[in-house]
Structure formats: C-alpha cells, structure tokens
Design a protein around this motif. Structure first.
Motif, mmCIF file in Angstrom:
data_model
loop_
_atom_site.group_PDB
_atom_site.id
_atom_site.type_symbol
_atom_site.label_atom_id
_atom_site.label_comp_id
_atom_site.label_asym_id
_atom_site.label_seq_id
_atom_site.Cartn_x
_atom_site.Cartn_y
_atom_site.Cartn_z
ATOM 1 N N LYS A 59 0.835 -1.208 0.000
ATOM 2 C CA LYS A 59 0.000 0.000 0.000
ATOM 3 C C LYS A 59 0.865 1.252 0.000
ATOM 4 O O LYS A 59 0.521 2.276 0.604
ATOM 5 N N GLY A 60 2.002 1.159 -0.700
ATOM 6 C CA GLY A 60 2.900 2.302 -0.805
ATOM 7 C C GLY A 60 2.547 3.151 -2.003
ATOM 8 O O GLY A 60 1.545 2.942 -2.695
ATOM 9 N N ALA A 61 3.406 4.142 -2.274
ATOM 10 C CA ALA A 61 3.184 5.021 -3.414
ATOM 11 C C ALA A 61 3.348 4.237 -4.701
ATOM 12 O O ALA A 61 4.201 3.361 -4.803
ATOM 13 N N ASP A 62 2.512 4.551 -5.671
ATOM 14 C CA ASP A 62 2.587 3.885 -6.975
ATOM 15 C C ASP A 62 3.896 4.262 -7.645
ATOM 16 O O ASP A 62 4.166 5.432 -7.919
ATOM 17 N N ALA A 63 4.730 3.260 -7.909
ATOM 18 C CA ALA A 63 6.048 3.526 -8.481
ATOM 19 C C ALA A 63 5.961 4.174 -9.858
ATOM 20 O O ALA A 63 6.887 4.847 -10.289
ATOM 21 N N SER A 64 4.840 3.980 -10.544
ATOM 22 C CA SER A 64 4.707 4.534 -11.887
ATOM 23 C C SER A 64 4.104 5.927 -11.878
ATOM 24 O O SER A 64 3.931 6.546 -12.920
ATOM 25 N N GLY A 65 3.760 6.455 -10.682
ATOM 26 C CA GLY A 65 3.135 7.757 -10.627
ATOM 27 C C GLY A 65 1.660 7.684 -10.976
ATOM 28 O O GLY A 65 1.028 6.637 -10.876
ATOM 29 N N ASP A 66 1.091 8.806 -11.392
ATOM 30 C CA ASP A 66 -0.342 8.849 -11.673
ATOM 31 C C ASP A 66 -0.691 8.301 -13.049
ATOM 32 O O ASP A 66 -1.827 7.931 -13.302
ATOM 33 N N GLY A 67 0.264 8.254 -13.949
ATOM 34 C CA GLY A 67 -0.019 7.764 -15.285
ATOM 35 C C GLY A 67 0.497 6.363 -15.502
ATOM 36 O O GLY A 67 1.056 5.741 -14.595
ATOM 37 N N PRO A 68 0.320 5.831 -16.708
ATOM 38 C CA PRO A 68 0.822 4.485 -17.008
ATOM 39 C C PRO A 68 2.340 4.462 -16.978
ATOM 40 O O PRO A 68 2.997 5.491 -17.182
ATOM 41 N N PRO A 69 2.938 3.294 -16.742
ATOM 42 C CA PRO A 69 4.399 3.209 -16.685
ATOM 43 C C PRO A 69 5.023 3.430 -18.055
ATOM 44 O O PRO A 69 4.372 3.283 -19.087
ATOM 45 N N ALA A 70 6.290 3.797 -18.051
ATOM 46 C CA ALA A 70 7.013 3.975 -19.307
ATOM 47 C C ALA A 70 7.135 2.637 -20.022
ATOM 48 O O ALA A 70 7.249 1.586 -19.373
ATOM 49 N N PRO A 71 7.095 2.622 -21.347
ATOM 50 C CA PRO A 71 7.238 1.360 -22.074
ATOM 51 C C PRO A 71 8.573 0.699 -21.742
ATOM 52 O O PRO A 71 9.590 1.381 -21.582
ATOM 53 N N PRO A 72 8.583 -0.627 -21.625
ATOM 54 C CA PRO A 72 9.855 -1.310 -21.358
ATOM 55 C C PRO A 72 10.806 -1.167 -22.530
ATOM 56 O O PRO A 72 10.389 -0.999 -23.676
ATOM 57 N N ARG A 107 -2.877 0.070 -5.772
ATOM 58 C CA ARG A 107 -2.614 0.817 -6.995
ATOM 59 C C ARG A 107 -1.296 0.376 -7.612
ATOM 60 O O ARG A 107 -0.283 0.248 -6.921
ATOM 61 N N ALA A 108 -1.314 0.147 -8.917
ATOM 62 C CA ALA A 108 -0.092 -0.174 -9.671
ATOM 63 C C ALA A 108 -0.314 0.220 -11.122
ATOM 64 O O ALA A 108 -1.431 0.118 -11.640
ATOM 65 N N GLY A 109 0.741 0.665 -11.765
ATOM 66 C CA GLY A 109 0.623 1.046 -13.172
ATOM 67 C C GLY A 109 -0.342 2.180 -13.425
ATOM 68 O O GLY A 109 -0.920 2.272 -14.512
ATOM 69 N N GLY A 110 -0.537 3.040 -12.429
ATOM 70 C CA GLY A 110 -1.463 4.148 -12.588
ATOM 71 C C GLY A 110 -2.920 3.763 -12.474
ATOM 72 O O GLY A 110 -3.808 4.577 -12.750
ATOM 73 N N VAL A 111 -3.198 2.521 -12.029
ATOM 74 C CA VAL A 111 -4.575 2.019 -11.928
ATOM 75 C C VAL A 111 -4.844 1.587 -10.498
ATOM 76 O O VAL A 111 -4.037 0.886 -9.882
ATOM 77 N N THR A 112 -6.000 2.020 -9.963
ATOM 78 C CA THR A 112 -6.430 1.603 -8.634
ATOM 79 C C THR A 112 -7.587 0.632 -8.778
ATOM 80 O O THR A 112 -8.519 0.873 -9.552
ATOM 81 N N MET A 113 -7.519 -0.481 -8.043
ATOM 82 C CA MET A 113 -8.582 -1.483 -8.090
ATOM 83 C C MET A 113 -8.591 -2.249 -6.773
ATOM 84 O O MET A 113 -7.676 -2.081 -5.948
ATOM 85 N N PRO A 114 -9.620 -3.065 -6.533
ATOM 86 C CA PRO A 114 -9.595 -3.897 -5.329
ATOM 87 C C PRO A 114 -8.310 -4.715 -5.251
ATOM 88 O O PRO A 114 -7.853 -5.257 -6.265
ATOM 89 N N ALA A 115 -7.744 -4.797 -4.060
ATOM 90 C CA ALA A 115 -6.452 -5.472 -3.902
ATOM 91 C C ALA A 115 -6.512 -6.926 -4.349
ATOM 92 O O ALA A 115 -5.532 -7.451 -4.895
ATOM 93 N N ARG A 116 -7.633 -7.606 -4.132
ATOM 94 C CA ARG A 116 -7.745 -9.000 -4.559
ATOM 95 C C ARG A 116 -7.623 -9.125 -6.072
ATOM 96 O O ARG A 116 -6.998 -10.062 -6.587
ATOM 97 N N GLU A 117 -8.196 -8.181 -6.805
ATOM 98 C CA GLU A 117 -8.091 -8.214 -8.263
ATOM 99 C C GLU A 117 -6.680 -7.867 -8.707
ATOM 100 O O GLU A 117 -6.142 -8.481 -9.642
ATOM 101 N N LEU A 118 -6.057 -6.898 -8.032
ATOM 102 C CA LEU A 118 -4.703 -6.522 -8.415
ATOM 103 C C LEU A 118 -3.720 -7.655 -8.125
ATOM 104 O O LEU A 118 -2.761 -7.868 -8.881
ATOM 105 N N GLY A 119 -3.963 -8.414 -7.058
ATOM 106 C CA GLY A 119 -3.123 -9.577 -6.791
ATOM 107 C C GLY A 119 -3.247 -10.622 -7.887
ATOM 108 O O GLY A 119 -2.259 -11.267 -8.269
ATOM 109 N N PRO A 164 -6.818 -3.394 -23.922
ATOM 110 C CA PRO A 164 -5.598 -2.740 -24.420
ATOM 111 C C PRO A 164 -4.596 -2.481 -23.300
ATOM 112 O O PRO A 164 -4.956 -1.997 -22.222
ATOM 113 N N GLY A 165 -3.352 -2.835 -23.560
ATOM 114 C CA GLY A 165 -2.299 -2.636 -22.579
ATOM 115 C C GLY A 165 -2.206 -3.718 -21.537
ATOM 116 O O GLY A 165 -1.296 -3.701 -20.702
#
Length: 217
Positions: A59-72, A107-119, A164-165
């Motif tokens: 439950k820390g800060a989203d490493a990708s910030g508020d937007g989507p992560p940079a392309p690999p 939250r990960a990749g600029g997206v917030t969702m229920p933790a069970r779904e994100l897991g 998409p994505g």
C-alpha cells in the motif's frame, strides 16, 4: 490459524527465478511471444512490474506515478539484472504473503482497483511472462495448477476482445490443445503454439558444418 490467502505468488516467482538462470547473453536479443519485445525488453518489464506490484501490496506510493508506466526497453535493462531481478521477485512474493496486501484497494501502473483483483493481475503477469521467457529461451514451463485455476476464472470474466495494454484478444484452441495452461494462455491473448522463428545460419557457417564429401574408392 494463519489466514488463507486468495493466491500464492511464490510458485510463479520460484519458476521465474529458475528460468532466469537459463538466460545467456546470446538470448537477450531473441524475440518473445510479446510482439516487438526481445528477451532484454521482457526482463526490463519484469523489473518494473516487480517493483510496482511490491509497492501495491505494501500500500505504498505507486512507483509509476499517476499515469501508465514507461514502455519497457532493452536499452533500460541494467547490467546487474542477474543479481537484482531475482531479489525483486522474491520481495514481490513476500509482500503478497501478508493478508493485509489483499484487503482494501491497491494501486499499480497508474490504476487503482480492489487489492484482490490486483493480486490476480500480478499472478497473471508472473505466469504469462514466465511462459514468454521459457518459450523465447527454449526452456520447459509448467505452471502451478492452483494458480492456473484461479487465473482461468479471472481471465474468463474479461472481454473476449481483450483489454488494451493488458490482454490481447482470445486465441482459439483446438480440442487437443485444451489443457489448463493452454486455456489460460489463450484467455490472456497468447497463442500456445508460438515458437521463436528459426535463426538462419550464415552461409559460411553452413559450409563449415557440412560433412566432407565421400571420396570415391
């Protein structure tokens, strides 16, 4: 009695760590089932997702910030990835062993969702990219049956045309291919029949590899 977790990310993490041992420098430029991605690009993505989903579990800060992560990018892959990536993956698995990781929202990749779904998304990333890496480098792959069963239910609830994505359009399976792994792959938009293209051998090398012609008696 310890609380039962919705998913155990340790099996796919252990398999990925084992697959990393089979990646040599020559394989870094090899293509993967991810269109346009080399093995090096895939490894760069694994580093980013491991960091992002670990922060999500804590439950820390989203490493990708508020937007989507940079392309690999293969160019972003650090030279010490062999020592860094296994540690990041282990931290990811450990973070999702905490019951609190599965509660509330994350939250990960600029997206917030229920933790069970994100897991479940994290598990899907680990399994699918583990298969990608195995296919690209010619290694064996066998996913944990319990994780596969959960992923099949999770992926089947998504749109057939993909997201998409995240997920590609579903791939049609032949009846003889209908295993749990193939079903999960097809639901995630991957073709279980994918193989890396055969690399042409340079003419000079082909000439060297030909057996000497038999001399007449």
């Amino acid at each position: 009695m310890a609380a039962r977790l919705p998913l155990d990310l340790d099996p796919p993490v252990r398999q990925l760590r084992a697959l990393l041992l089979g990646v040599g420098d020559r394989e870094l430029t090899a293509p993967t089932p991810c269109p346009g991605w080399s093995v090096a690009t895939l490894l760069d993505h694994l580093i980013s997702l491991a960091e992002a989903f670990t922060q999500a579990a804590r439950k820390g800060a989203d490493a990708s910030g508020d937007g989507p992560p940079a392309p690999p990018s293969a160019g972003h892959l650090p030279p010490h990835w062999r020592s860094r990536l296994p540690v990041l993956l282990e931290e990811l698995a450990t973070a999702w062993q905490e019951p609190a990781a599965w509660r509330g929202a994350a939250r990960a990749g600029g997206v917030t969702m229920p933790a069970r779904e994100l897991g479940a998304v994290a598990a899907n990333e680990l399994v699918m990219h583990g298969w990608d890496l195995a296919r690209a480098t010619g290694q064996d792959f066998a996913a944990d049956p319990r994780v596969l069963a959960t992923l099949i239910d999770f992926l089947a609830a998504g749109p057939p045309g993909g997201t998409p994505g995240f997920l590609g359009p579903r791939v049609r399976l032949d009846p003889e291919e209908d295993t749990d792994l193939a079903r999960a792959l097809s639901l995630a938009g991957r073709d279980p029949r994918w193989r890396p293209p055969r690399r042409d051998v340079p003419p000079a090398q082909r000439h060297r590899e030909q057996p000497p012609a038999a001399r007449p008696a």
